[in-house]
Scaffold this active site. Structure first.
Site, mmCIF file in Angstrom:
data_model
loop_
_atom_site.group_PDB
_atom_site.id
_atom_site.type_symbol
_atom_site.label_atom_id
_atom_site.label_comp_id
_atom_site.label_asym_id
_atom_site.label_seq_id
_atom_site.Cartn_x
_atom_site.Cartn_y
_atom_site.Cartn_z
ATOM 1 N N HIS A 73 0.848 -1.195 0.000
ATOM 2 C CA HIS A 73 0.000 0.000 0.000
ATOM 3 C C HIS A 73 0.881 1.241 0.000
ATOM 4 O O HIS A 73 2.010 1.211 0.500
ATOM 5 C CB HIS A 73 -0.975 -0.002 1.173
ATOM 6 C CG HIS A 73 -0.358 -0.069 2.541
ATOM 7 N ND1 HIS A 73 0.154 1.026 3.180
ATOM 8 C CD2 HIS A 73 -0.173 -1.120 3.401
ATOM 9 C CE1 HIS A 73 0.599 0.672 4.371
ATOM 10 N NE2 HIS A 73 0.431 -0.628 4.531
ATOM 11 N N ASP A 75 -0.235 4.346 1.140
ATOM 12 C CA ASP A 75 -0.566 5.332 2.177
ATOM 13 C C ASP A 75 0.170 5.021 3.474
ATOM 14 O O ASP A 75 0.587 3.883 3.725
ATOM 15 C CB ASP A 75 -2.081 5.400 2.412
ATOM 16 C CG ASP A 75 -2.696 4.073 2.829
ATOM 17 O OD1 ASP A 75 -2.316 3.028 2.273
ATOM 18 O OD2 ASP A 75 -3.559 4.078 3.729
ATOM 19 N N GLU A 137 -5.106 1.768 2.724
ATOM 20 C CA GLU A 137 -4.987 0.526 3.485
ATOM 21 C C GLU A 137 -5.115 0.813 4.968
ATOM 22 O O GLU A 137 -5.744 0.068 5.713
ATOM 23 C CB GLU A 137 -3.636 -0.143 3.188
ATOM 24 C CG GLU A 137 -3.545 -1.589 3.643
ATOM 25 C CD GLU A 137 -3.096 -1.758 5.088
ATOM 26 O OE1 GLU A 137 -3.162 -2.885 5.589
ATOM 27 O OE2 GLU A 137 -2.695 -0.767 5.742
ATOM 28 N N GLU A 165 3.677 -6.754 3.884
ATOM 29 C CA GLU A 165 3.593 -6.106 5.202
ATOM 30 C C GLU A 165 4.746 -6.626 6.062
ATOM 31 O O GLU A 165 5.157 -7.782 5.925
ATOM 32 C CB GLU A 165 2.258 -6.451 5.885
ATOM 33 C CG GLU A 165 1.052 -5.772 5.294
ATOM 34 C CD GLU A 165 0.922 -4.303 5.689
ATOM 35 O OE1 GLU A 165 1.606 -3.867 6.639
ATOM 36 O OE2 GLU A 165 0.141 -3.598 5.037
#
Ligand SMILES: [Zn+2]
Length: 387
Positions: A73, A75, A137, A165
């Site tokens: 992601h 953001d 996200e 992640e």
């Protein structure tokens, strides 16, 4: 064709865009799109409904089946009120650590994924690297679904999807799902000496909060199934983190607002909880309306995140295990985009550099060692895809 940037150089660029979830990420997306284009990769944008943000996907190498998706992601969480010792939107290296907002969550992985996509293109790999970059996200994993649907339409099938992640490069095969709701309780104001003629939004809202407390007690007391037993805690939890309401001690409260969120173990369907929550709210709503028809409870779903269920003979898992050598069993209690990829039929795992413990913190960092481990993983992946 522009110069090939190293993962570290790409990271510098990505961090320099302050892509806090509430703000636009289009400057970052513009840059990534132009950089990919300069290496002959045509990216596809999937804009947000209001057009202020965009996801992006691209394919490096040949448009053939058997590639791998690297997903991240764009953001980041805000830095407001946090005590930083260097500019959060500039990568600063000290003591073997790269400091900056998003360095670990998750522009470090994004940088590696962009680098790998360009490498796959340069090497003309028969099995491609598919790059997936989302938005929003951090506010409920709401900006990836359309992108995943569009990728499935546009790009060839893959061996698996790796969602980077921070997991310390461990292979995470399961996570909880969940959903979040805003609860708006509308009462009817009267002087509190006449409270039997009014509707107190706080006190009616408390009935729903008590319903949540009762469910939590039941959930904690139940015997966990084998899938749930992998998690800590091994059961679904329901949480209320914010509440506001009322105007004065002697006025029945006109309004009360709070947010309910669920973290569901795989196998405990969120759809069932949605029904139960709505039934509980409807019962309270009926009581309120019996006193004052204008009173009531409104539920608004803010987000819904499917769980990542450990796959039997999962291809993404097998690939990530082969590349990392990690054979441990790892599940996490936070949600990621991996559940959405799995929902769309992809084999998916979470595996990325750095520790979740440094995410969202002031002085967020990724160690140089973990960043290098992520790059090593990408190099091994490129070798795998060229074999
Ligand atoms: Zn993240």
């Amino acid at each position: 064709m522009s110069r090939v940037l190293s993962p570290r150089e790409i990271l510098d660029r990505l961090v320099s865009f302050p892509t806090v979830s509430r703000d636009s990420n289009l400057d970052l997306i513009d840059w990534v799109e132009a950089y990919l284009a300069s290496h002959g990769i045509e990216a596809t944008r999937v804009p947000s409904p209001d057009g202020t943000k965009s996801a992006l996907f691209a394919l490096g190498g040949a448009a053939e089946p058997g590639g791998v998706i690297l997903s991240g992601h764009t953001d980041v969480v805000p830095v407001d009120g946090q005590d930083w010792h260097s500019d959060p939107f500039s990568v600063t290296e000290r003591d073997g650590k790269l400091y900056g907002r998003g360095c670990v969550d998750m522009k470090g992985f994004d940088a590696i994924a962009i680098w790998a996509c360009v490498e796959a293109q340069r090497q003309g790999l028969a099995r491609p690297v598919q790059l997936a970059l989302s938005y929003d996200e951090e506010v409920g994993i709401i900006g990836c679904e359309e992108m995943i649907a569009a990728m499935r339409e546009a790009l060839p099938p893959v061996e698996g999807a790796i969602i980077g992640e921070p997991s310390m490069m461990q292979v995470v095969t399961g996570h909880k799902g969940g959903a979040g709701y805003n609860v708006d309780v509308r009462g009817f104001e009267v002087h509190s000496s006449l409270q039997h003629t009014g509707v107190n939004a706080i006190m009616e809202g408390a009935r729903l909060i008590q319903w949540v407390n009762d469910r939590n007690e039941e959930l904690a007391a139940a015997e966990p199934g084998p899938l749930a037993a992998m998690f800590e805690p091994p059961f679904t939890t329901i949480h209320i983190g914010v509440i506001e309401g009322g105007t004065a001690h002697n006025i029945t409260a006109l309004d009360c607002h709070f947010a309910v969120s669920f973290r569901c173990v795989p196998g405990d369907e969120m759809s069932g909880w949605d029904t139960r929550l709505r039934e509980a709210a409807a019962a309270i709503d009926a009581r309120m309306k019996a006193v004052r028809p204008s009173a009531g409870i409104t539920l608004t779903e803010r987000f819904s995140v499917p769980p990542l269920e450990p796959e039997e003979q999962g291809r993404a898992e097998a690939l990530a295990r082969a590349l990392t050598g990690d054979n441990g069993t790892h599940v996490v209690s936070y949600g990621t985009e991996a559940g959405h990829f799995q929902n769309y039929g992809y084999s998916a795992v979470v595996c990325g550099p750095g520790s979740i413990e440094q995410a969202h913190q002031p002085d967020e960092y990724i160690t140089v060692e973990q960043f290098e481990a992520g790059i090593g993983f990408a190099r091994d992946l490129l070798r795998h895809l060229s074999a």
